[in-house]
Enzyme design. Structure first.
Site, PDB file in Angstrom:
ATOM      1  N   ARG A 224      -1.392   0.909   1.224  1.00  0.00           N
ATOM      2  CA  ARG A 224      -0.625   1.226   2.398  1.00  0.00           C
ATOM      3  C   ARG A 224      -1.276   0.851   3.954  1.00  0.00           C
ATOM      4  NH1 ARG A 224       2.867   0.869  -0.585  1.00  0.00           N
ATOM      5  NH2 ARG A 224       4.652   3.282  -1.543  1.00  0.00           N
ATOM      6  N   HIS A 272       4.820  -6.598   3.600  1.00  0.00           N
ATOM      7  CA  HIS A 272       4.928  -5.998   3.012  1.00  0.00           C
ATOM      8  C   HIS A 272       5.672  -7.052   1.579  1.00  0.00           C
ATOM      9  CE1 HIS A 272       5.019  -1.348   2.061  1.00  0.00           C
ATOM     10  NE2 HIS A 272       5.136  -2.520   0.860  1.00  0.00           N
TER      11      HIS A 272
HETATM   12  P1  NAP Z   1      -1.764   3.394  -9.548  1.00  0.00           P
HETATM   13  O1  NAP Z   1      -1.842   3.512 -11.028  1.00  0.00           O
HETATM   14  O2  NAP Z   1      -1.703   5.191  -9.751  1.00  0.00           O
HETATM   15  O3  NAP Z   1      -3.604   3.587  -9.615  1.00  0.00           O
HETATM   16  C1  NAP Z   1      -3.857   4.954  -8.402  1.00  0.00           C
HETATM   17  C2  NAP Z   1      -5.243   3.834  -8.394  1.00  0.00           C
HETATM   18  O4  NAP Z   1      -6.060   4.709  -7.152  1.00  0.00           O
HETATM   19  C3  NAP Z   1      -5.948   4.816  -9.671  1.00  0.00           C
HETATM   20  O5  NAP Z   1      -7.621   4.165 -10.550  1.00  0.00           O
HETATM   21  C4  NAP Z   1      -6.786   6.165  -9.251  1.00  0.00           C
HETATM   22  O6  NAP Z   1      -8.121   6.264  -9.854  1.00  0.00           O
HETATM   23  C5  NAP Z   1      -7.364   5.314  -7.526  1.00  0.00           C
HETATM   24  N1  NAP Z   1      -7.421   6.523  -6.846  1.00  0.00           N
HETATM   25  C6  NAP Z   1      -6.830   7.505  -5.950  1.00  0.00           C
HETATM   26  N2  NAP Z   1      -6.921   8.231  -5.391  1.00  0.00           N
HETATM   27  C7  NAP Z   1      -8.315   7.990  -5.576  1.00  0.00           C
HETATM   28  C8  NAP Z   1      -9.762   8.246  -4.345  1.00  0.00           C
HETATM   29  N3  NAP Z   1      -8.929   9.786  -3.804  1.00  0.00           N
HETATM   30  N4  NAP Z   1     -10.589   8.094  -4.419  1.00  0.00           N
HETATM   31  C9  NAP Z   1     -10.976   6.524  -5.755  1.00  0.00           C
HETATM   32  N5  NAP Z   1      -9.697   6.314  -6.672  1.00  0.00           N
HETATM   33  C10 NAP Z   1      -8.234   6.849  -6.341  1.00  0.00           C
HETATM   34  O7  NAP Z   1      -0.956   3.522  -8.573  1.00  0.00           O
HETATM   35  P2  NAP Z   1      -0.817   1.429  -8.962  1.00  0.00           P
HETATM   36  O8  NAP Z   1       0.745   1.348  -9.545  1.00  0.00           O
HETATM   37  O9  NAP Z   1      -1.609   0.909  -8.988  1.00  0.00           O
HETATM   38  O10 NAP Z   1       0.056   0.983  -6.711  1.00  0.00           O
HETATM   39  C11 NAP Z   1      -1.145   1.582  -6.519  1.00  0.00           C
HETATM   40  C12 NAP Z   1      -0.548   1.191  -4.540  1.00  0.00           C
HETATM   41  O11 NAP Z   1      -0.391   0.357  -4.554  1.00  0.00           O
HETATM   42  C13 NAP Z   1       0.825   2.169  -4.781  1.00  0.00           C
HETATM   43  O12 NAP Z   1       0.451   3.263  -4.244  1.00  0.00           O
HETATM   44  C14 NAP Z   1       1.108   1.742  -3.454  1.00  0.00           C
HETATM   45  O13 NAP Z   1       0.974   2.346  -2.502  1.00  0.00           O
HETATM   46  C15 NAP Z   1       0.647   0.466  -3.289  1.00  0.00           C
HETATM   47  N6  NAP Z   1       2.163  -0.523  -3.781  1.00  0.00           N
HETATM   48  C16 NAP Z   1       1.863  -1.776  -2.791  1.00  0.00           C
HETATM   49  C17 NAP Z   1       2.381  -2.491  -2.702  1.00  0.00           C
HETATM   50  C18 NAP Z   1       2.951  -3.641  -2.020  1.00  0.00           C
HETATM   51  O14 NAP Z   1       3.581  -4.187  -1.970  1.00  0.00           O
HETATM   52  N7  NAP Z   1       2.674  -3.289  -0.563  1.00  0.00           N
HETATM   53  C19 NAP Z   1       3.588  -2.417  -4.124  1.00  0.00           C
HETATM   54  C20 NAP Z   1       3.394  -1.838  -5.420  1.00  0.00           C
HETATM   55  C21 NAP Z   1       2.902  -0.915  -4.870  1.00  0.00           C
HETATM   56  P3  NAP Z   1      -8.191   6.950 -11.533  1.00  0.00           P
HETATM   57  O15 NAP Z   1      -7.948   5.674 -12.165  1.00  0.00           O
HETATM   58  O16 NAP Z   1      -9.064   7.719 -11.154  1.00  0.00           O
HETATM   59  O17 NAP Z   1      -7.041   8.180 -11.481  1.00  0.00           O
END
Ligand code: NAP
Length: 309
Positions: A224, A272
């Site tokens: 983000r 994006h």
């Molecule tokens: P997810 O499955 O919820 O994974 C989040 C990861 O971040 C997990 O490994 C989590 O750790 C880690 N995390 C969260 N808080 C943390 C912290 N304080 N310190 C260290 N690690 C932390 O999410 P996802 O599906 O991979 O998506 C991630 C993000 O990508 C979304 O939230 C969104 O903002 C972004 N995104 C962007 C686009 C785009 O087009 N640019 C598209 C889709 C998503 P744990 O494994 O230990 O819980």
């Protein structure tokens, strides 16, 4: 069962027709800002208005049309105990892996140099890359980060991964928690951010952290915009510590036309698009979960609102 679709698409039928096909047993409604309550059981939303939760009091769960739920959690009046369900992958992680690989190769294979040479009609071969010169660090090892890390590790890059909790990923050196962030950063040259936006991760790409990366660093932000302190990135580039950045997300989107990032040759800007929402895969997942929830089965992807993801 009543399902309410709440997203600012001027052609909501692009969504509601496939929802009806996938969930024929449901009555499908489209949010009408001036209409009465429909007493929906489930809402499928993207950046819904606060009035949704004032008006619809029978919701059993709300399904987000995206993986990032920072926007939804910021909506005032979101009932604290209403289950919020995020999108899990649904075709996004493979797109993200492609995007990150592309941006990495631009840097590691020096593709800009070859484009310049072509413009000048120059045939000149540069040294092959040493993969050991390009250690990658993936922040976040969730659905997206894991896929990115695995893809790059399969290509024999050295890959580090950092998350909140311990992870065991083949071919990836993993680090957990804030205490191990410095070790992770110091062994990383190409930093890839796939974190969700939470109170803990906002502004995490700041000067203190960027300056701990290996020299000639590359920053790829697909998480983000609010993860990145924009002036700190410019400062790290001006210091010649960060060599280039590929940014897909911004604090303000669309990126304003007078934003300094547009003028920086070291920065690649994309609007994006690193992982697009794929309508069919998305709706297949959401309608499958709605049916399961309605039948009393457990579903995955329920957000822990206390930790923010
Ligand atoms: P997810 O499955 O919820 O994974 C989040 C990861 O971040 C997990 O490994 C989590 O750790 C880690 N995390 C969260 N808080 C943390 C912290 N304080 N310190 C260290 N690690 C932390 O999410 P996802 O599906 O991979 O998506 C991630 C993000 O990508 C979304 O939230 C969104 O903002 C972004 N995104 C962007 C686009 C785009 O087009 N640019 C598209 C889709 C998503 P744990 O494994 O230990 O819980």
């Amino acid at each position: 069962m009543k399902v309410l679709f709440v997203a600012g698409d001027p052609k909501p039928e692009r969504w509601t027709v496939p929802i009806k096909e996938l969930l024929p047993e449901a009555e499908i409604h489209v949010w009408d800002a001036n209409g009465p309550a429909v007493n929906a059981d489930y809402a499928i939303v993207w950046q819904p208005p606060a009035e949704l939760f004032e008006r619809e009091k029978s919701l059993k769960a709300v399904f987000n049309l995206g993986a990032g739920i920072d926007g939804l959690l910021a909506v005032p009046n979101l009932p604290p105990h209403l289950p919020v369900v995020r999108l899990e992958d649904a075709g996004m992680s493979v797109q993200m892996a492609e995007y990150v690989l592309h941006q990495l190769l631009e840097a590691s294979r020096g593709m800009e140099t070859y484009r310049e040479q072509q413009r000048e009609g120059i045939w000149k071969i540069h040294r092959p890359i040493k993969r050991s010169d390009w250690p990658i660090g993936v922040m976040g090892l969730g659905h997206i980060g894991k896929r990115v890390a695995r893809t790059l590790a399969d290509l024999d890059y050295r890959v580090n991964g950092w998350a909140r909790s311990e992870h065991d990923l083949e071919g990836v050196t993993t680090f957990a928690g804030a205490d191990h962030l410095p070790n992770f950063l110091q062994s990383t040259r190409v930093l890839v951010n796939t974190l969700p936006l939470t109170d803990e991760t906002r502004d995490i790409l700041n000067y203190t952290h960027l300056s701990q990366l290996m020299p000639g660093a590359v920053v790829i932000n697909v998480g983000r915009g609010e993860h990145l302190v924009e002036d700190d990135l410019l400062r790290a580039i001006d210091d010649h510590h960060v060599a280039r950045a590929s940014l897909d997300v911004f604090r303000q989107e669309p990126l304003p036309s007078d934003h300094p990032f547009w003028q920086r040759p070291e920065i690649t800007i994309t609007p994006h698009i690193s992982a697009r929402t794929l309508r069919h895969a998305t709706l297949e997942q959401i309608t499958g979960k709605i049916r399961a929830h309605h039948n009393g089965q457990s579903i995955t992807g329920i957000v822990d609102t206390s930790r923010g993801y």
